[in-house]
Design an enzyme around this catalytic site. Sequence first.
Site, short mmCIF file in Angstrom:
data_model
loop_
_atom_site.label_atom_id
_atom_site.label_comp_id
_atom_site.label_asym_id
_atom_site.label_seq_id
_atom_site.Cartn_x
_atom_site.Cartn_y
_atom_site.Cartn_z
N ARG A 50 7.12 62.08 56.15
CA ARG A 50 7.62 63.13 55.25
C ARG A 50 6.50 64.03 54.74
O ARG A 50 6.72 65.21 54.48
CB ARG A 50 8.29 62.50 54.02
N GLU A 217 -3.08 32.65 53.06
CA GLU A 217 -3.77 33.87 52.65
C GLU A 217 -4.39 33.66 51.29
O GLU A 217 -3.80 32.99 50.45
CB GLU A 217 -2.78 35.03 52.55
N HIS A 241 6.57 34.87 62.55
CA HIS A 241 5.30 34.36 63.08
C HIS A 241 5.30 32.84 63.28
O HIS A 241 4.90 32.34 64.32
CB HIS A 241 4.14 34.67 62.12
P1 NAP Z 1 4.03 52.07 54.25
O1 NAP Z 1 2.56 52.08 54.06
O2 NAP Z 1 4.92 52.11 53.07
O3 NAP Z 1 4.37 53.33 55.20
C1 NAP Z 1 5.68 53.79 55.39
C2 NAP Z 1 5.63 55.02 56.28
O4 NAP Z 1 6.96 55.51 56.44
C3 NAP Z 1 4.79 56.16 55.71
O5 NAP Z 1 4.19 56.86 56.78
C4 NAP Z 1 5.83 57.04 55.06
O6 NAP Z 1 5.31 58.34 55.01
C5 NAP Z 1 6.98 56.89 56.05
N1 NAP Z 1 8.28 57.16 55.46
C6 NAP Z 1 8.86 56.54 54.41
N2 NAP Z 1 10.07 57.09 54.17
C7 NAP Z 1 10.25 58.06 55.08
C8 NAP Z 1 11.28 58.99 55.35
N3 NAP Z 1 12.39 59.04 54.62
N4 NAP Z 1 11.12 59.84 56.37
C9 NAP Z 1 9.99 59.85 57.10
N5 NAP Z 1 8.99 59.00 56.93
C10 NAP Z 1 9.11 58.11 55.91
O7 NAP Z 1 4.50 50.84 55.12
P2 NAP Z 1 3.65 50.00 56.19
O8 NAP Z 1 2.86 48.97 55.49
O9 NAP Z 1 2.94 50.94 57.11
O10 NAP Z 1 4.79 49.23 56.96
C11 NAP Z 1 5.72 49.87 57.81
C12 NAP Z 1 6.62 48.79 58.42
O11 NAP Z 1 5.83 47.94 59.20
C13 NAP Z 1 7.31 47.93 57.38
O12 NAP Z 1 8.59 47.57 57.85
C14 NAP Z 1 6.42 46.70 57.31
O13 NAP Z 1 7.14 45.55 56.93
C15 NAP Z 1 5.97 46.60 58.75
N6 NAP Z 1 4.68 45.91 58.90
C16 NAP Z 1 3.57 46.38 58.25
C17 NAP Z 1 2.36 45.71 58.41
C18 NAP Z 1 1.09 46.21 57.75
O14 NAP Z 1 0.02 45.62 58.01
N7 NAP Z 1 1.14 47.23 56.93
C19 NAP Z 1 2.28 44.58 59.23
C20 NAP Z 1 3.43 44.13 59.88
C21 NAP Z 1 4.62 44.83 59.70
P3 NAP Z 1 5.73 59.44 53.94
O15 NAP Z 1 5.76 58.78 52.60
O16 NAP Z 1 4.71 60.51 54.12
O17 NAP Z 1 7.05 59.88 54.40
#
Ligand code: NAP
Length: 500
Positions: A50, A217, A241
């Site tokens: 976004r 962790e 996992h």
């Molecule tokens: P995050 O940091 O909250 O990032 C979410 C992303 O989605 C951001 O780029 C956000 O960008 C975008 N987003 C949110 N709402 C949106 C919308 N309405 N339209 C378009 N884009 C939108 O989350 P994350 O940690 O990267 O995790 C993402 C997913 O991967 C989750 O399901 C999490 O459980 C999974 N996951 C994450 C990790 C990790 O290490 N982080 C590991 C395993 C799995 P904007 O706010 O700019 O829109």
Amino acid sequence: MAGFVPVDPFDIVIFGGTGDLSRRKLLPALYHRDTDQQLPESSRIISVARSTMSDEENVQWVRQCLIDSLGDDCIEPEVWERFAHRLHYLTIDLTGDDGWAQLAEMVNQERDRIQVYYLATSPGFFGPVATRLGTLGVIHDNSRIVLEKPVGTDLESARAINREVGAVFSEQQTYRIDHYLGKETVQNLMALRFANSLFEPLWQRGAIDHVQITVSEKLGVGTRGDFYDRTGALRDMVQNHMLQLLCLVAMEAPTSLDQNEIRDEKIKVLRALRPISGDDVKRKTVRGQYKAGAVDGETVDAYRNEIGNGEPGKESGKDSGTETFVALKVEIDNWRWADTPFYLRTGKRLPTKCSEIVVQLRPVAHSIFAPDAGSLLPNRLVMRLQPNEGVTLSLMTKEPGPGGFKLRSLPLDLTFAEAFQLRYPDAYERLLVEVIRGNPALFMRRDEVEAAWAWTDQIIQGWETQQVKPEPYMAGTWGPTASAMLLDRDGRDWRDPVDD
Ligand code: NAP
């Protein structure tokens, strides 16, 4: 290191391209693959989120992400120039209608090449984004969709996602990531079991007393408090996992490394898991939640305060019934594993960060040694996924010297970093390459995800109906005392990963 074979030209569209996962894992993984010249010149990385950003601002932002994740010296001018050239950014609110036409136009510029749609977003977007891509008419035989974990929050929501995504992408085109499956050491588990004749005759109830799997962790929930409080350790770690690790230890030998052979064997294990319900919920599961304590000598706050802005040390934060620790006794109802339990534990704010699998063999049938020779400890095969990836096998040996017959347990140690002297690629590097190559063997099939949810849902329902609340444990300890009791009742104890 095995040589790098370049992949075919592809475009990857990362939904959630500004998020934590993209920043810390996906972009660095793609950069490493580019450094090793595995990515073709023309391949593009299109980030979608976004936030409003121009392509140039995105390039600068990505550069900073790489420096933050990989260090200042990661930017090699020649590689960076090539990589920067690939980067594109599109502003799209996934809940709205704007921006999709630009995306379609962009991917259609290279319509026939491999196109990877990576959903690094919350699972609520998986179905709607797949449907939207379907209506845009951009999906073809060379398209693939990658779904980050978690796929759903229970069986019903997982089925709904699988149905919606399945209406646009075939199962062969759907890659459900469990990044543990991309870890080198998890891959090595397959090599250990199936490339050595030593272990297979022992890999069964007659020789193995029990198996322990620990994923611990030191960190608390940090900035993920909202997400975590809706999720808990069982859904966050065990459903995916830990059950995957259990499957790889417990499965029968597949006939080949073909994508479906391995997954067919894993699903048999999931279906053979004895349900934990009724009285077993209290007997075979332990839930915990950390209180304030000390980790590595540093005072840390309670979970309730971390998620709810409580006053440090007072536990005045949000009241929560979410578990930050879980321990389970899992039984597998088949011939190989009858009476050989698998104990699983995972949690936050534990004394150390580690992931390991411990296979403990049965004790010797009869000791021929004098009582003062020392205790005869059962052999243990320890597979360390992190840190210090490697394998140790503890063996009883005689202490050298003429002073009587004294026995001691010593490890045969294969620490991979020492043996191979190389950087261990992150799991996402391997997984992204496998997606581009079109090999889903290291990803979870629809039936696996659903079978894992069906099993964990029963535990969650048991906790709810029997009102099993998390027991408090001090941060920096190995969870509630009930976790030690779970094994103690069976005459066993957890291996302390710090004792190497
Ligand atoms: P995050 O940091 O909250 O990032 C979410 C992303 O989605 C951001 O780029 C956000 O960008 C975008 N987003 C949110 N709402 C949106 C919308 N309405 N339209 C378009 N884009 C939108 O989350 P994350 O940690 O990267 O995790 C993402 C997913 O991967 C989750 O399901 C999490 O459980 C999974 N996951 C994450 C990790 C990790 O290490 N982080 C590991 C395993 C799995 P904007 O706010 O700019 O829109």
